[in-house]
Design a protein around this motif. Sequence first.
Motif, PDB file in Angstrom:
ATOM      1  N   SER A 171      -2.544   4.131  -2.969  1.00  0.00           N
ATOM      2  CA  SER A 171      -2.915   4.445  -1.840  1.00  0.00           C
ATOM      3  C   SER A 171      -1.741   4.198  -0.203  1.00  0.00           C
ATOM      4  O   SER A 171      -2.646   3.054   0.454  1.00  0.00           O
ATOM      5  N   VAL A 172      -0.843   4.673  -0.173  1.00  0.00           N
ATOM      6  CA  VAL A 172      -0.148   3.928   1.249  1.00  0.00           C
ATOM      7  C   VAL A 172      -0.765   3.866   2.768  1.00  0.00           C
ATOM      8  O   VAL A 172      -0.571   2.528   3.252  1.00  0.00           O
ATOM      9  N   ARG A 173      -1.297   5.210   2.879  1.00  0.00           N
ATOM     10  CA  ARG A 173      -1.747   5.091   3.630  1.00  0.00           C
ATOM     11  C   ARG A 173      -3.574   4.781   3.678  1.00  0.00           C
ATOM     12  O   ARG A 173      -3.461   4.656   4.836  1.00  0.00           O
ATOM     13  N   ALA A 174      -4.566   4.470   2.439  1.00  0.00           N
ATOM     14  CA  ALA A 174      -5.583   4.213   2.762  1.00  0.00           C
ATOM     15  C   ALA A 174      -5.237   1.804   3.162  1.00  0.00           C
ATOM     16  O   ALA A 174      -5.677   1.263   3.124  1.00  0.00           O
ATOM     17  N   LEU A 175      -3.594   1.788   2.630  1.00  0.00           N
ATOM     18  CA  LEU A 175      -3.782   0.439   2.710  1.00  0.00           C
ATOM     19  C   LEU A 175      -3.130   0.005   4.074  1.00  0.00           C
ATOM     20  O   LEU A 175      -3.966  -1.167   4.728  1.00  0.00           O
ATOM     21  N   ALA A 176      -2.318   1.296   4.759  1.00  0.00           N
ATOM     22  CA  ALA A 176      -1.993   0.889   6.123  1.00  0.00           C
ATOM     23  C   ALA A 176      -3.716   1.192   6.860  1.00  0.00           C
ATOM     24  O   ALA A 176      -3.609   0.408   7.819  1.00  0.00           O
ATOM     25  N   GLY A 177      -4.265   1.706   6.493  1.00  0.00           N
ATOM     26  CA  GLY A 177      -5.414   2.110   7.483  1.00  0.00           C
ATOM     27  C   GLY A 177      -6.654   1.072   7.284  1.00  0.00           C
ATOM     28  O   GLY A 177      -7.077   0.649   8.049  1.00  0.00           O
TER      29      GLY A 177
END
Length: 523
Positions: A171-177
């Motif tokens: 999950s790219v968005r979770a890693l960015a989060g």
Amino acid sequence: MSKSVDSLQEAERLAASGNTKAALAQFRAAIDGAPITARARAADMALELGEADQAFVLAEEAWRIAPNAPEALLLMGRIAWRVGAIDDSLSCLDRIRRGDPLWPLAQAERAEALMAGNKPVEAYNDLRFALRTDPREPALWLTLGHVLMSLDRLDEAEDAYRNTTDLDPDSVRALAGIADVCLKLGRPDEAVAAGEKALQISGNDPVARTILAQALLAIGRDGEGWAGYEARFDANNIDPRIGAKRRDFDLPQWDGNPLKDKGLLVWGEGSPADEIRFAASLPQIIREAPNPLVLECDARMQALFERSFNGVKVVGRTSPPDDSISKEQIHWQSPIGSLALRTKVYENGYESLARAYLEADQAKVMSWRDRWSPSGERIIGLSWRHPDPGSARRSIPLEAVLDAVAIPGRVVVSLQRGMTPEEREMAADKLLLEPDPDPADVDAMAARVAACDVVVTIDALVAHLSSALGIDTRILLDNGADARWGVGKARTPWYPTARLYWQDHDGTWKRTVERMKAALDGG
């Protein structure tokens, strides 16, 4: 294999490679064979390109084809809140019934819509209910992370993002989060690691790249940081909480070429504090003798910038842009936040930045000084609370700092806007209180700030105003990391007259304030 499947696969390949414009065209080509799926992905690409109206049209087309289909309702709900149609979004999402396979995704989008409508607490409560039904849905945990970030509950937000990656490691968005929350919690190295992993998986996700850029700047990897920071506009198209909104000028981007006798438009971005900080590069631009040099800025900054930057045509930002801009012979444009990259000011340790580049109205400054200190006592300006409730972590309780600055022989003036009755009662015998400054008149606020000998403040507009005016500024910072201030540093090259004091690691301010007080008493 059908032609529509081929087109969809090719479109997904283009999207994964970062070729968003070509992917949009390819998804459009696949619409006849996959009318809802292709429109949905085309709408995603249109959003990434900043074409929100086109995305909404695509979503509406899909919905009209199958107005009761959960896929079309989810798409319409997802796009609608992004273009500001909050009620339409909720109406569509609420038609997806519990038990439908798309219901968890609809609840995640519904929470995003509520946040866009400034209802984060309601979003949080709805997500907790949805997670009791579907505890293994990554989209629900991801959105819960976003909601908790908006509520300034950072530790819980990190847990939500890590729950997301446990269920969906890519999950790219979770890693960015995770990168974002680690930065705010003062762990920039972990932020860099998470941001780099997100980019490795995604190729070039703008949200991940922007958050990674902030972390790189915080740890001093400035060349990489400023280069990555260029993704902030594409990131904002995807997530309005990240990055900055692009201005639409039909001019080529300035790439750092010589400016002598060439017209340059610099346009502001972000908050007034951002514009003040990035304006530190303007004196260097002025020395390169562009003709004309036009600065479009937040209208609240216009009077202050006009006085401060001789030879610059300053125009207040309007939508559409002021007609006077189009009448100038302009060759290039640049967002103000890109000047550091274009001038490569970081290569000499920011030594070429101006020490004090803003100039307050001196008549107003002297009027305030005469009013506050007719006998010449030392004037200390004080600001302790951020006006945005979502930035509460930047604030410090008034009682934690008041006694440290309010000692005999000084005049301590409140520079705080929106004091509570409790604060006024606490400060009654220790602070000189004035009517609240007009938030629309930054120039008037600059005069108050410039009338002080020293300013003690948290990270808010006052800190940037005071530092850019060249005032002795003591900035109290929470124990997170930040691209503007770094992490744990006592100085910042952006503001040579500022000194930084970081919150104690246990979350209190006692030792920090004592250090600041000792330095303040000594000079």
